[in-house]
Design a protein around this motif. Structure first.
Motif, short mmCIF file in Angstrom:
data_model
loop_
_atom_site.label_atom_id
_atom_site.label_comp_id
_atom_site.label_asym_id
_atom_site.label_seq_id
_atom_site.Cartn_x
_atom_site.Cartn_y
_atom_site.Cartn_z
N THR A 119 50.49 91.72 11.98
CA THR A 119 50.13 91.83 10.56
C THR A 119 49.79 90.46 9.98
O THR A 119 48.84 90.32 9.19
N ARG A 156 40.72 96.16 18.36
CA ARG A 156 42.18 96.31 18.53
C ARG A 156 42.55 97.73 18.92
O ARG A 156 43.46 97.95 19.72
N HIS A 203 48.62 87.99 11.75
CA HIS A 203 47.33 87.64 12.36
C HIS A 203 46.17 88.29 11.60
O HIS A 203 45.13 87.66 11.37
N ALA A 204 46.37 89.56 11.22
CA ALA A 204 45.32 90.25 10.47
C ALA A 204 45.02 89.53 9.16
O ALA A 204 43.86 89.31 8.80
N ASP A 242 35.25 92.51 10.19
CA ASP A 242 36.54 93.18 9.99
C ASP A 242 36.54 94.56 10.66
O ASP A 242 37.51 94.94 11.32
N TYR A 290 46.50 96.12 11.20
CA TYR A 290 45.14 95.61 11.07
C TYR A 290 44.29 96.27 9.98
O TYR A 290 43.28 95.72 9.57
N VAL A 319 38.96 95.78 13.93
CA VAL A 319 39.75 97.01 13.97
C VAL A 319 39.35 97.86 15.17
O VAL A 319 40.20 98.39 15.90
N THR A 342 46.99 100.42 15.17
CA THR A 342 45.82 99.73 14.61
C THR A 342 45.87 99.78 13.09
O THR A 342 45.61 98.79 12.40
N TYR A 380 41.43 87.88 8.15
CA TYR A 380 40.70 88.34 6.97
C TYR A 380 40.61 87.27 5.88
O TYR A 380 39.85 87.42 4.92
#
Length: 281
Positions: free
Chosen positions: A26, A170, A28-29, A163, A148, A167, A144, A33
């Motif tokens: 989370t 992943r 990392h996401a 983005d 993400y 997704v 996912t 972003y």
């Protein structure tokens, strides 16, 4: 040595390890972003992961064969129940802090529930055992969606093409990992009457499904640099898939719980850990 083994078992088998992986993913996401990490969401993810996994293992019967993890879980059902209760309360509390996004949180809960629903006693849930052939995809979608997709949905920021591609990338990495877990669990799933795509396919079909998932993973990851993603970030994103390709034969031969619950589960978070370390060094 015995104490270290017991400590490792506790960390892995209570799902503390996989919950930490979920938090890292989370984070990392949010980094990918370019949005602030929401501490409420991180705590919700931590508690929600612990709640879901302890609920799942609390309901798993003693069909463990040579599985140290399943045997441990069956012998520690009260601990799983206690962890489920505490973490479910935590997830509910932090979910309330994000109540403005209740539609997305409800979708998250529903996707997660679909994976464990066939294990719940009762005629309705027994029926799900026969029809839940998509449980591999349900789990991959949950893994996912939560780390993400949720961070970007909750931020309200507009989606970029990179983005969507992240997704997509992943999902297919996690789906390939889930295929190996379901391959290992084929016999116990059949004994419980749980159907899945992996239990229905022959060996060659499973191999093609795994290869196809990795092919989409590599293809989507290979496009990221063309959308402005740095090569270092792309390399971290692709590394788990390379290692997973080499792990395929090992997964067919072995049943080690440490291989599955540390190595394979860890592959989901490897990109996150590598990318976060690179960003802060």
């Amino acid at each position: 040595m015995g104490f270290a083994r017991s400590l490792a078992d506790f960390f892995l088998f209570t799902s503390l390890f996989i919950a930490c992986c979920a938090v890292a993913m989370t984070l990392h996401a949010a980094q990918f972003y370019g949005i602030p990490a929401d501490s409420r969401l991180l705590l919700f993810v931590l508690c929600g992961t612990l709640s879901s996994y302890n609920f799942h293992w609390m309901l798993t019967p003693a069909l463990y064969g040579e599985s140290r993890k399943a045997a441990w879980s069956y012998g520690h059902r009260k601990l799983h129940a206690a962890l489920f209760g505490v973490s479910a309360a935590g997830a509910a509390w932090w979910g309330l802090q994000l109540i403005a996004h209740w539609r997305w949180l409800l979708l998250t809960a529903f996707i997660t529930f679909l994976y464990s629903a066939p294990k719940i006693p009762g005629p309705l849930f027994r029926h799900l055992k026969r029809v839940a052939v998509g449980k591999t995809a349900f789990l991959a979608l949950a893994w996912t969606h939560i780390p993400y997709i949720l961070p970007l949905l909750l931020s309200g920021r507009e989606w970029r093409m990179m983005d969507y591609l992240l997704v997509f990338n992943r999902f297919y990495l996690i789906y390939a990992i889930c295929i190996l877990f379901d391959y290992r669990d084929r016999e116990s799933d059949r004994a419980e009457g749980i159907r899945s795509l992996v239990t229905a396919l022959p060996e060659a079909g499973i191999r093609r499904l795994f290869t196809g998932a990795l092919a989409v993973f590599f293809a989507s990851g290979g496009l990221l640099p063309f959308l402005g993603v740095p090569m270092t970030e792309t390399a971290w994103l692709l590394l788990p898939g390379i290692l997973l390709a080499f792990a395929y034969r090992r997964s067919l031969r072995g049943r080690s719980d440490y291989f599955y619950y540390f190595a394979l589960d860890g592959l989901m978070a490897l990109s996150a850990i590598g990318s976060l370390i690179t960003a802060f060094t």
